[in-house]
Design a protein around this motif. Structure first.
Motif, PDB file in Angstrom:
ATOM      1  N   MET A   1     -57.272   7.663  46.872  1.00 18.99           N
ATOM      2  CA  MET A   1     -57.745   8.916  47.422  1.00 18.99           C
ATOM      3  C   MET A   1     -59.274   8.911  47.346  1.00 18.99           C
ATOM      4  O   MET A   1     -59.854   8.524  46.339  1.00 18.99           O
ATOM      5  CB  MET A   1     -57.141  10.076  46.627  1.00 18.99           C
ATOM      6  CG  MET A   1     -57.462  11.412  47.175  1.00 18.99           C
ATOM      7  SD  MET A   1     -56.603  12.847  46.439  1.00 18.99           S
ATOM      8  CE  MET A   1     -55.710  12.244  45.082  1.00 18.99           C
ATOM      9  N   ASP A   2     -59.914   9.366  48.410  1.00 17.90           N
ATOM     10  CA  ASP A   2     -61.371   9.444  48.457  1.00 17.90           C
ATOM     11  C   ASP A   2     -61.880  10.553  47.537  1.00 17.90           C
ATOM     12  O   ASP A   2     -61.140  11.467  47.168  1.00 17.90           O
ATOM     13  CB  ASP A   2     -61.848   9.727  49.884  1.00 17.90           C
ATOM     14  CG  ASP A   2     -61.558   8.583  50.835  1.00 17.90           C
ATOM     15  OD1 ASP A   2     -61.434   7.443  50.358  1.00 17.90           O
ATOM     16  OD2 ASP A   2     -61.455   8.839  52.040  1.00 17.90           O
ATOM     17  N   ALA A   3     -63.162  10.463  47.214  1.00 21.52           N
ATOM     18  CA  ALA A   3     -63.781  11.458  46.329  1.00 21.52           C
ATOM     19  C   ALA A   3     -63.690  12.865  46.909  1.00 21.52           C
ATOM     20  O   ALA A   3     -63.464  13.835  46.178  1.00 21.52           O
ATOM     21  CB  ALA A   3     -65.232  11.079  46.070  1.00 21.52           C
ATOM     22  N   GLY A   4     -63.845  12.989  48.231  1.00 18.82           N
ATOM     23  CA  GLY A   4     -63.798  14.307  48.858  1.00 18.82           C
ATOM     24  C   GLY A   4     -62.458  14.988  48.676  1.00 18.82           C
ATOM     25  O   GLY A   4     -62.393  16.167  48.313  1.00 18.82           O
ATOM     26  N   SER A   6     -60.259  14.243  46.383  1.00 22.43           N
ATOM     27  CA  SER A   6     -60.074  14.479  44.945  1.00 22.43           C
ATOM     28  C   SER A   6     -60.718  15.796  44.543  1.00 22.43           C
ATOM     29  O   SER A   6     -60.134  16.590  43.796  1.00 22.43           O
ATOM     30  CB  SER A   6     -60.685  13.343  44.126  1.00 22.43           C
ATOM     31  OG  SER A   6     -60.029  12.144  44.370  1.00 22.43           O
ATOM     32  N   LEU A   7     -61.916  16.027  45.046  1.00 19.94           N
ATOM     33  CA  LEU A   7     -62.616  17.274  44.744  1.00 19.94           C
ATOM     34  C   LEU A   7     -61.874  18.476  45.335  1.00 19.94           C
ATOM     35  O   LEU A   7     -61.696  19.499  44.673  1.00 19.94           O
ATOM     36  CB  LEU A   7     -64.045  17.216  45.283  1.00 19.94           C
ATOM     37  CG  LEU A   7     -64.923  18.433  45.028  1.00 19.94           C
ATOM     38  CD1 LEU A   7     -65.047  18.729  43.538  1.00 19.94           C
ATOM     39  CD2 LEU A   7     -66.289  18.218  45.647  1.00 19.94           C
ATOM     40  N   LEU A   8     -61.429  18.350  46.582  1.00 18.52           N
ATOM     41  CA  LEU A   8     -60.674  19.449  47.204  1.00 18.52           C
ATOM     42  C   LEU A   8     -59.392  19.747  46.434  1.00 18.52           C
ATOM     43  O   LEU A   8     -59.034  20.911  46.246  1.00 18.52           O
ATOM     44  CB  LEU A   8     -60.362  19.115  48.657  1.00 18.52           C
ATOM     45  CG  LEU A   8     -61.557  19.102  49.610  1.00 18.52           C
ATOM     46  CD1 LEU A   8     -61.128  18.579  50.983  1.00 18.52           C
ATOM     47  CD2 LEU A   8     -62.186  20.474  49.714  1.00 18.52           C
ATOM     48  N   LEU A   9     -58.703  18.709  45.977  1.00 18.60           N
ATOM     49  CA  LEU A   9     -57.481  18.912  45.193  1.00 18.60           C
ATOM     50  C   LEU A   9     -57.809  19.633  43.888  1.00 18.60           C
ATOM     51  O   LEU A   9     -57.087  20.560  43.486  1.00 18.60           O
ATOM     52  CB  LEU A   9     -56.774  17.589  44.930  1.00 18.60           C
ATOM     53  CG  LEU A   9     -55.507  17.672  44.085  1.00 18.60           C
ATOM     54  CD1 LEU A   9     -54.453  18.559  44.758  1.00 18.60           C
ATOM     55  CD2 LEU A   9     -54.959  16.278  43.821  1.00 18.60           C
ATOM     56  N   ALA A  10     -58.875  19.233  43.225  1.00 20.48           N
ATOM     57  CA  ALA A  10     -59.271  19.891  41.972  1.00 20.48           C
ATOM     58  C   ALA A  10     -59.582  21.366  42.212  1.00 20.48           C
ATOM     59  O   ALA A  10     -59.182  22.228  41.420  1.00 20.48           O
ATOM     60  CB  ALA A  10     -60.478  19.176  41.371  1.00 20.48           C
ATOM     61  N   ILE A  11     -60.264  21.663  43.311  1.00 21.81           N
ATOM     62  CA  ILE A  11     -60.573  23.059  43.650  1.00 21.81           C
ATOM     63  C   ILE A  11     -59.294  23.834  43.940  1.00 21.81           C
ATOM     64  O   ILE A  11     -59.116  24.969  43.484  1.00 21.81           O
ATOM     65  CB  ILE A  11     -61.555  23.128  44.833  1.00 21.81           C
ATOM     66  CG1 ILE A  11     -62.916  22.580  44.421  1.00 21.81           C
ATOM     67  CG2 ILE A  11     -61.670  24.548  45.380  1.00 21.81           C
ATOM     68  CD1 ILE A  11     -63.870  22.338  45.575  1.00 21.81           C
ATOM     69  N   LEU A  12     -58.381  23.225  44.683  1.00 29.05           N
ATOM     70  CA  LEU A  12     -57.099  23.862  44.995  1.00 29.05           C
ATOM     71  C   LEU A  12     -56.365  24.241  43.711  1.00 29.05           C
ATOM     72  O   LEU A  12     -55.867  25.361  43.569  1.00 29.05           O
ATOM     73  CB  LEU A  12     -56.235  22.916  45.844  1.00 29.05           C
ATOM     74  CG  LEU A  12     -54.851  23.412  46.212  1.00 29.05           C
ATOM     75  CD1 LEU A  12     -54.923  24.382  47.379  1.00 29.05           C
ATOM     76  CD2 LEU A  12     -53.948  22.236  46.576  1.00 29.05           C
ATOM     77  N   ILE A  13     -56.336  23.316  42.762  1.00 25.29           N
ATOM     78  CA  ILE A  13     -55.618  23.553  41.507  1.00 25.29           C
ATOM     79  C   ILE A  13     -56.360  24.590  40.654  1.00 25.29           C
ATOM     80  O   ILE A  13     -55.762  25.559  40.180  1.00 25.29           O
ATOM     81  CB  ILE A  13     -55.431  22.233  40.731  1.00 25.29           C
ATOM     82  CG1 ILE A  13     -54.481  21.311  41.503  1.00 25.29           C
ATOM     83  CG2 ILE A  13     -54.909  22.498  39.325  1.00 25.29           C
ATOM     84  CD1 ILE A  13     -54.453  19.886  41.000  1.00 25.29           C
ATOM     85  N   GLU A  14     -57.655  24.397  40.472  1.00 23.17           N
ATOM     86  CA  GLU A  14     -58.440  25.269  39.596  1.00 23.17           C
ATOM     87  C   GLU A  14     -58.472  26.713  40.090  1.00 23.17           C
ATOM     88  O   GLU A  14     -58.347  27.654  39.311  1.00 23.17           O
ATOM     89  CB  GLU A  14     -59.871  24.729  39.466  1.00 23.17           C
ATOM     90  CG  GLU A  14     -60.770  25.555  38.575  1.00 23.17           C
ATOM     91  CD  GLU A  14     -60.343  25.578  37.115  1.00 23.17           C
ATOM     92  OE1 GLU A  14     -60.647  26.582  36.441  1.00 23.17           O
ATOM     93  OE2 GLU A  14     -59.685  24.614  36.644  1.00 23.17           O
ATOM     94  N   ARG A  15     -58.621  26.890  41.382  1.00 21.16           N
ATOM     95  CA  ARG A  15     -58.725  28.242  41.950  1.00 21.16           C
ATOM     96  C   ARG A  15     -57.384  28.801  42.393  1.00 21.16           C
ATOM     97  O   ARG A  15     -57.314  29.914  42.905  1.00 21.16           O
ATOM     98  CB  ARG A  15     -59.681  28.228  43.141  1.00 21.16           C
ATOM     99  CG  ARG A  15     -61.098  27.897  42.740  1.00 21.16           C
ATOM    100  CD  ARG A  15     -62.030  27.970  43.896  1.00 21.16           C
ATOM    101  NE  ARG A  15     -63.372  27.590  43.498  1.00 21.16           N
ATOM    102  CZ  ARG A  15     -64.371  27.417  44.332  1.00 21.16           C
ATOM    103  NH1 ARG A  15     -64.202  27.618  45.626  1.00 21.16           N
ATOM    104  NH2 ARG A  15     -65.554  27.061  43.895  1.00 21.16           N
ATOM    105  N   GLN A  16     -56.345  28.010  42.218  1.00 15.74           N
ATOM    106  CA  GLN A  16     -55.006  28.396  42.648  1.00 15.74           C
ATOM    107  C   GLN A  16     -55.008  28.826  44.110  1.00 15.74           C
ATOM    108  O   GLN A  16     -54.416  29.844  44.488  1.00 15.74           O
ATOM    109  CB  GLN A  16     -54.440  29.483  41.743  1.00 15.74           C
ATOM    110  CG  GLN A  16     -54.317  29.033  40.309  1.00 15.74           C
ATOM    111  CD  GLN A  16     -53.828  30.114  39.386  1.00 15.74           C
ATOM    112  OE1 GLN A  16     -53.739  31.287  39.737  1.00 15.74           O
ATOM    113  NE2 GLN A  16     -53.471  29.725  38.173  1.00 15.74           N
TER     114      GLN A  16
END
Length: 122
Positions: A1-4, A6-16
């Motif tokens: 998975m690209d860095a972009g 990965s970051l979007l997934l982290a935001i999705l999880i963190e911000r629900q």
């Protein structure tokens, strides 16, 4: 998975967040493999966006825009028949749905359940 992604997934999880939209099918497959259980039906692919656009604005208008873009996504140019010269709305719809269903076979847990995207995401 690209860095972009990965970051979007982290935001999705963190911000629900309710939805992550990406055109990267490899990333969607990777997310299916690693995503926690709360990421169900929260990922949408580019083809789902274009099914929605076709529904709202009509396939001929969207086809003109896709085929007029020299660097458009290959799945989109195939679905809209850009290289073959013509493709009717039904054929475009079938092509997009084929790409979605192929991806759904690998990513049933995380991919948005419908062909079209919701017009309102809470």
């Amino acid at each position: 998975m690209d860095a972009g992604e990965s970051l979007l997934l982290a935001i999705l999880i963190e911000r629900q967040a309710a939805l992550l939209l990406t055109g990267d099918k490899r990333a969607i497959r990777a997310i299916e493999a690693i995503a926690p259980e709360e990421i169900q039906c929260a990922i949408a692919c580019l083809e789902q966006l274009f099914v929605t656009l076709n529904s709202d604005w009509g396939a001929p208008l969207i086809q003109t825009r896709v085929c007029g873009d020299q660097v458009a996504d290959a799945a989109l140019t195939n679905s809209y028949g850009c290289r073959s010269g013509a493709s009717g709305a039904e054929s475009v719809s079938d092509g997009l749905r084929s790409y979605i269903e192929h991806l759904r076979r690998d990513c049933a847990r995380i991919l948005v359940g419908s062909q079209e995207l919701p017009r309102f995401v809470p």
